[in-house]
Design an enzyme around this catalytic site. Structure first.
Site, PDB file in Angstrom:
ATOM      1  N   TYR A   1       0.827  -1.197   0.000  1.00 24.76           N
ATOM      2  CA  TYR A   1       0.000   0.000   0.000  1.00 24.76           C
ATOM      3  C   TYR A   1       0.867   1.254   0.000  1.00 24.76           C
ATOM      4  CZ  TYR A   1       1.170   0.647   4.931  1.00 24.76           C
ATOM      5  OH  TYR A   1       1.854   0.846   6.101  1.00 24.76           O
TER       6      TYR A   1
ATOM      7  N   PHE B   1       2.172   9.565   3.717  1.00 28.12           N
ATOM      8  CA  PHE B   1       2.548   9.392   5.125  1.00 28.12           C
ATOM      9  C   PHE B   1       3.126   8.010   5.404  1.00 28.12           C
ATOM     10  CE2 PHE B   1      -2.021   8.301   5.022  1.00 28.12           C
ATOM     11  CZ  PHE B   1      -2.006   7.035   5.584  1.00 28.12           C
TER      12      PHE B   1
END
Length: 587
Positions: A298, A308
């Site tokens: 991911y 992030f």
């Protein structure tokens, strides 16, 4: 037309009426600097600083805020707003100002500076001002007045919020609506550019609900329909901002406000997880459900695109159970129903992610999270080996592989995402194994049973029947393995614990036949010669898949009970006889 560099260029923005009056005055030879040459008939206007941008000009009925210095012809000051540290805030063109000032402000731009010469009849006339109106003194009768004016603000009661889009991202997943919660950065200035506040200096976004009374009305309106990542300029008239009172020492009364806004993200407390399929592989036969164990890659970003976290940066998949609370609720929901190999975008509102507090230094409070997910594989701890026959030989197959059989087979092994791991073709020879002898992983051992020689199969082996959570060299932990296998040959195995069996009954006088020189003892050479002769004559067979010399050596060691290097008639016993003796002993 006047050339751009001429003094008359300063008249280019005057109203038609003002321009005609001024030209008329100039045509009569009146002096702009002094009325000595004759009385002025109208205001003389010198625009000595004109801003590059002028989005609006002062018109009759507008509310303006300005600073000024007022002097006589000799330079003596009679009044100044600067001395009072207070701007003039008033409506123009409705008789609240002297006529000359009303006319002189018309057509003015914010940040424009003008010098106005106001003749007596447009100022205080033959009466003058008998009281002190400022710190400098009186205004005598028939005084011509000189004003240096800078305009700082202009608005009208009919004004609305002015919105200019400075940057709009190409992809807009949603737009701000009433009752949404938004996070945005802003720079706030007055209309003349004076800054009064900025979110950037505080190191965090401004977070609030829209349309719920938490913001000034103009900002509530100006944020509507914004997209995450959009930049806007929002101009708010004072009656939709802080009005007559202003705010503290930084926003004066009746001030128009200008906000440069960058929307970071937006969500609604009623939002659910949003799913977008980016790529769906063909032939999806199974979809993930709660309780499955999944491996996926991911990229995690905020709504404005700020990354992030990423599993790719660690070169390792994220491995977890789904639907059991091991991950944030939004991801638990977003991963259900995926296919192996699918790429999916999962948008998670903060109440299904890390809430108002956020986590760490990269996910702020109330942040919407976007995950671009690539599902590598998933399985369930209860999964068996999946077996699919790819091809089977056309001739009849009377015998298939079973436990104990010695087999030779070719294989290709990969992960479910297609990553190639191993292949027997790399070694130029089939792999050899005895089924049930724990020589291969359990799932492969199971999948190779019941095959015909020449048959090809596809096997999907879950990790608990492969290399488990730890993996193996070249195999990631918890990886589902995909095998394509082809059975090359098969030999019947031997019963458990047997190294050699006869096809029929063994010789009646076994020891005598084995004792080739008839000296009453059998050394290793005689034993080996006898066993090999039995195999060559088709009377018996050794355990397949083993080195014959080693197998015969192990057999000799088993029969040489006293380990003196020879076998006697008393020592020689068949394994079947030994097994029978054990049964009698147990009985």
């Amino acid at each position: 037309m006047f050339p751009a560099g001429s003094p008359s260029h300063t008249f280019c923005r005057l109203s038609l009426l003002q321009l005609l009056l001024l030209l008329q005055a100039l045509g009569r030879g009146l002096s702009r600097a002094s009325p000595a040459g004759g009385p002025l008939e109208d205001v003389v206007i010198e625009r000595y600083h004109i801003p590059r941008s002028c989005p609006r000009e002062v018109q009759m009925g507008d509310f303006v805020r300005y600073h000024y210095n007022g002097t006589f012809e000799d330079g003596k000051k009679f009044d100044s707003s600067y001395d009072r540290s207070t701007l003039v805030a008033i409506v123009v063109g409705v008789g609240r100002l002297i006529t000359g000032m009303d006319r002189g402000l018309m057509g003015m731009c914010v940040n424009e500076r003008r010098r106005l010469i106001v003749p007596p009849h447009l100022a205080y006339g033959s009466i003058g001002v008998g009281e002190r109106i400022g710190a400098a003194g009186l205004i005598p009768p028939d005084s011509t007045l000189y004003f240096d004016v800078v305009l700082l603000d202009v608005w009208n009661k009919a004004d609305t919020v002015q919105v200019s889009t400075l940057l709009r991202p190409p992809h807009c997943p949603r737009m701000v609506q009433d009752s949404d919660f938004v996070r945005y950065h802003y720079n706030g200035t007055l209309l003349d550019g004076t800054p009064f506040d900025t979110s950037y200096s505080r190191g965090g976004t401004y977070d609030t609900y829209v349309g719920s009374g938490w913001l000034i009305k103009g900002m509530d309106q100006g944020l509507l329909s914004m997209c995450p990542g959009e930049r806007r300029k929002i101009i708010i008239p004072p009656f939709l901002a802080y009005g007559e009172k202003g705010y503290g020492t930084v926003i004066p009364p009746q001030a128009s406000l200008v906000f440069h806004v960058l929307l970071i993200d937006v969500h609604n407390p009623k939002d659910t997880v949003q799913l977008e399929t980016l790529e769906l592989p063909p032939g999806c036969v199974r979809r993930a459900k709660a309780g499955d164990f999944m491996r996926y890659h991911y990229n995690g970003s905020l709504m404005d695109g700020t990354l992030f976290d990423s599993s790719y940066s660690r070169n390792h998949t994220y491995n977890t159970y789904i639907g059991q609370g091991y991950i944030i609720p939004g991801m638990d929901q977003g991963l259900q129903g995926v296919c192996i190999g699918e790429r999916r975008r999962v948008t998670i509102p903060p109440h299904l992610a890390y809430g108002e507090n956020g986590t760490g230094d990269k996910i702020p409070g109330s942040a919407v999270l976007i995950f671009d997910v690539h599902v590598i594989d998933f399985h369930n701890p209860a999964d068996p080996v999946e077996i699919k026959t790819l091809s089977r030989p056309p001739e009849s197959c009377n015998e298939t592989s079973k436990l104990g059989d010695f087999i030779r087979y070719h294989y290709n092994c990969s992960l479910l995402d297609g990553t190639r791991l191993f292949s027997s073709h790399d070694f130029g020879a089939p792999q050899e194994a005895t089924l049930g002898a724990n020589k291969v992983i359990e799932g492969l051992d199971t999948g190779l049973q019941g095959m015909c020689v020449g048959e090809r199969r596809q096997l999907v082996v879950p990790p608990h029947l492969a290399h488990g959570e730890s993996g193996a060299r070249g195999v990631p932990g918890s990886a589902v393995l995909l095998f394509e296998v082809e059975l090359v040959s098969r030999e019947d195995g031997l019963p458990t614990g047997y190294l050699f069996v006869w096809h029929k009954d063994p010789p009646t006088n076994l020891f005598e036949d084995m004792d080739l020189n008839k000296d009453g003892e059998v050394p290793p050479e005689e034993f080996s010669s006898f066993i090999k002769a039995q195999v060559n004559e088709g009377k018996g067979r050794l355990m397949p898949g083993q080195d014959p010399e080693k197998t015969i050596g192990d057999m000799f060691q088993n029969q040489d009970r006293n380990q003196d290097g020879k076998i006697t008639a008393e020592e020689l016993k068949l394994k079947s006889d030994e097994d029978q003796e054990r049964v009698h002993e147990e009985l």
